[in-house]
Motif scaffolding. Structure first.
Motif, PDB file in Angstrom:
ATOM      1  N   LEU A 180       5.635  -7.038  14.535  1.00 17.37           N
ATOM      2  CA  LEU A 180       5.197  -8.155  15.207  1.00 17.37           C
ATOM      3  C   LEU A 180       3.401  -7.923  15.599  1.00 17.37           C
ATOM      4  N   SER A 181       3.242  -9.080  15.972  1.00 15.69           N
ATOM      5  CA  SER A 181       1.562  -9.679  16.521  1.00 15.69           C
ATOM      6  C   SER A 181       1.344  -9.696  17.869  1.00 15.69           C
ATOM      7  N   CYS A 182       0.142 -10.140  17.625  1.00 17.89           N
ATOM      8  CA  CYS A 182      -0.173  -9.909  18.876  1.00 17.89           C
ATOM      9  C   CYS A 182      -1.643 -10.159  19.588  1.00 17.89           C
ATOM     10  N   ALA A 183      -2.411 -11.727  19.388  1.00 18.25           N
ATOM     11  CA  ALA A 183      -3.188 -12.468  18.873  1.00 18.25           C
ATOM     12  C   ALA A 183      -3.902 -12.568  21.074  1.00 18.25           C
ATOM     13  N   GLY A 237      -1.967  -2.712  22.823  1.00 17.90           N
ATOM     14  CA  GLY A 237      -0.726  -1.842  22.279  1.00 17.90           C
ATOM     15  C   GLY A 237       0.577  -2.452  22.271  1.00 17.90           C
ATOM     16  N   TRP A 238       1.296  -1.820  22.025  1.00 17.34           N
ATOM     17  CA  TRP A 238       2.980  -2.511  22.585  1.00 17.34           C
ATOM     18  C   TRP A 238       3.322  -1.218  23.811  1.00 17.34           C
ATOM     19  N   VAL A 270       5.552   2.466  23.606  1.00 20.62           N
ATOM     20  CA  VAL A 270       5.879   2.561  22.299  1.00 20.62           C
ATOM     21  C   VAL A 270       4.419   3.099  21.264  1.00 20.62           C
ATOM     22  N   ALA A 271       3.580   2.075  21.596  1.00 16.20           N
ATOM     23  CA  ALA A 271       2.239   3.060  20.511  1.00 16.20           C
ATOM     24  C   ALA A 271       0.807   2.222  21.099  1.00 16.20           C
ATOM     25  N   THR A 272      -0.408   2.876  20.558  1.00 15.11           N
ATOM     26  CA  THR A 272      -1.894   1.887  21.110  1.00 15.11           C
ATOM     27  C   THR A 272      -3.060   1.909  20.559  1.00 15.11           C
ATOM     28  N   ILE A 273      -3.610   1.634  20.390  1.00 15.22           N
ATOM     29  CA  ILE A 273      -4.656   1.936  19.401  1.00 15.22           C
ATOM     30  C   ILE A 273      -6.312   1.763  20.219  1.00 15.22           C
ATOM     31  N   THR A 274      -7.080   1.963  19.550  1.00 13.40           N
ATOM     32  CA  THR A 274      -8.142   1.743  20.966  1.00 13.40           C
ATOM     33  C   THR A 274      -9.445   0.922  19.337  1.00 13.40           C
ATOM     34  N   SER A 275     -10.120   0.302  20.335  1.00 12.84           N
ATOM     35  CA  SER A 275     -11.061  -0.419  19.387  1.00 12.84           C
ATOM     36  C   SER A 275     -11.335   0.230  18.605  1.00 12.84           C
ATOM     37  N   GLY A 276     -11.572   1.214  17.777  1.00 11.97           N
ATOM     38  CA  GLY A 276     -12.618   2.619  16.949  1.00 11.97           C
ATOM     39  C   GLY A 276     -11.280   2.890  16.313  1.00 11.97           C
ATOM     40  N   GLY A 277      -9.582   2.383  16.598  1.00 17.20           N
ATOM     41  CA  GLY A 277      -8.861   2.765  15.574  1.00 17.20           C
ATOM     42  C   GLY A 277      -8.066   4.092  16.026  1.00 17.20           C
ATOM     43  N   ARG A 278      -8.386   4.715  17.198  1.00 21.87           N
ATOM     44  CA  ARG A 278      -7.338   5.626  17.395  1.00 21.87           C
ATOM     45  C   ARG A 278      -6.075   5.321  17.809  1.00 21.87           C
ATOM     46  N   GLU A 338      19.091   1.526  19.355  1.00 24.53           N
ATOM     47  CA  GLU A 338      18.132   2.054  20.653  1.00 24.53           C
ATOM     48  C   GLU A 338      17.103   1.574  20.521  1.00 24.53           C
ATOM     49  N   ASP A 339      16.281   0.646  19.055  1.00 30.53           N
ATOM     50  CA  ASP A 339      15.118   0.087  20.206  1.00 30.53           C
ATOM     51  C   ASP A 339      15.218  -0.834  19.963  1.00 30.53           C
ATOM     52  N   THR A 340      16.265  -1.448  20.319  1.00 31.24           N
ATOM     53  CA  THR A 340      16.582  -3.041  21.410  1.00 31.24           C
ATOM     54  C   THR A 340      15.743  -2.793  22.358  1.00 31.24           C
ATOM     55  N   ALA A 341      14.956  -4.013  22.435  1.00 33.37           N
ATOM     56  CA  ALA A 341      14.710  -4.488  23.760  1.00 33.37           C
ATOM     57  C   ALA A 341      13.164  -5.644  23.825  1.00 33.37           C
ATOM     58  N   VAL A 342      12.923  -5.663  24.665  1.00 28.86           N
ATOM     59  CA  VAL A 342      11.426  -6.902  25.039  1.00 28.86           C
ATOM     60  C   VAL A 342      10.513  -6.037  24.760  1.00 28.86           C
ATOM     61  N   TYR A 343       9.588  -6.220  23.638  1.00 23.81           N
ATOM     62  CA  TYR A 343       8.302  -5.941  23.828  1.00 23.81           C
ATOM     63  C   TYR A 343       7.553  -6.644  23.883  1.00 23.81           C
ATOM     64  N   TYR A 344       5.942  -5.658  24.604  1.00 28.09           N
ATOM     65  CA  TYR A 344       5.223  -5.842  25.810  1.00 28.09           C
ATOM     66  C   TYR A 344       4.388  -5.698  24.549  1.00 28.09           C
ATOM     67  N   CYS A 345       3.268  -7.022  24.936  1.00 27.36           N
ATOM     68  CA  CYS A 345       1.998  -6.270  24.159  1.00 27.36           C
ATOM     69  C   CYS A 345       0.728  -6.563  25.270  1.00 27.36           C
ATOM     70  N   TYR A 346       0.308  -5.834  25.327  1.00 26.16           N
ATOM     71  CA  TYR A 346      -0.820  -5.040  26.210  1.00 26.16           C
ATOM     72  C   TYR A 346      -2.728  -4.840  26.026  1.00 26.16           C
TER      73      TYR A 346
END
Length: 122
Positions: free
Chosen positions: A20-23, A35-36, A48-56, A88-96
């Motif tokens: 997945l990509s989110c711009a 994140g997602w 699902v997962a997040t990432i900071t601007s510093g990469g954490r 079970e990963d079936t879902a709508v994935y939202y970018c945040y």
């Protein structure tokens, strides 16, 4: 104002992979965390997962070892590589994205994408 545009969802068989990509686009000062999240039918939206601007990075237990989040700050884009997918990963994935306020340090605004469907068949 930030707009988030997702891509990469679709139908895949169990055990397969999707990316997945989110711009982020529009007029904004800067973006902190990206994140997602996902929402399956009849269930609440979950991390699902997040990432900071510093990469954490931070992952849900269900994503650890199978999913990998990354980010290109020069493109204001976040990616989610999903491997060994399960039904079970079936879902709508939202970018945040958390948009920083231009004038007030520490003030952030939650921005959401429109969502992309991921369907994993058994």
């Amino acid at each position: 104002q930030v707009q988030l545009v997702e891509s990469g969802g679709g139908l895949v068989q169990a055990g397969g992979s999707l990316r997945l990509s989110c711009a982020a686009s529009g007029t904004f000062f800067s973006i902190d965390t990206m994140g997602w999240y996902r929402q399956a039918p009849g269930k609440q939206r979950e991390l699902v997962a997040t990432i900071t601007s510093g990469g954490r990075t931070n992952y849900a237990d269900s994503a650890k070892g199978r999913f990998s989040i990354s980010r290109d700050n020069t493109k204001n884009t976040v990616y989610l590589q999903m491997n060994t997918l399960k039904p079970e990963d079936t879902a709508v994935y939202y970018c945040y994205a958390a948009e920083r306020d231009r004038y007030y340090v520490g003030v952030k605004y939650d921005i959401w994408g429109q969502g992309t469907q991921v369907t994993v068949s058994s």
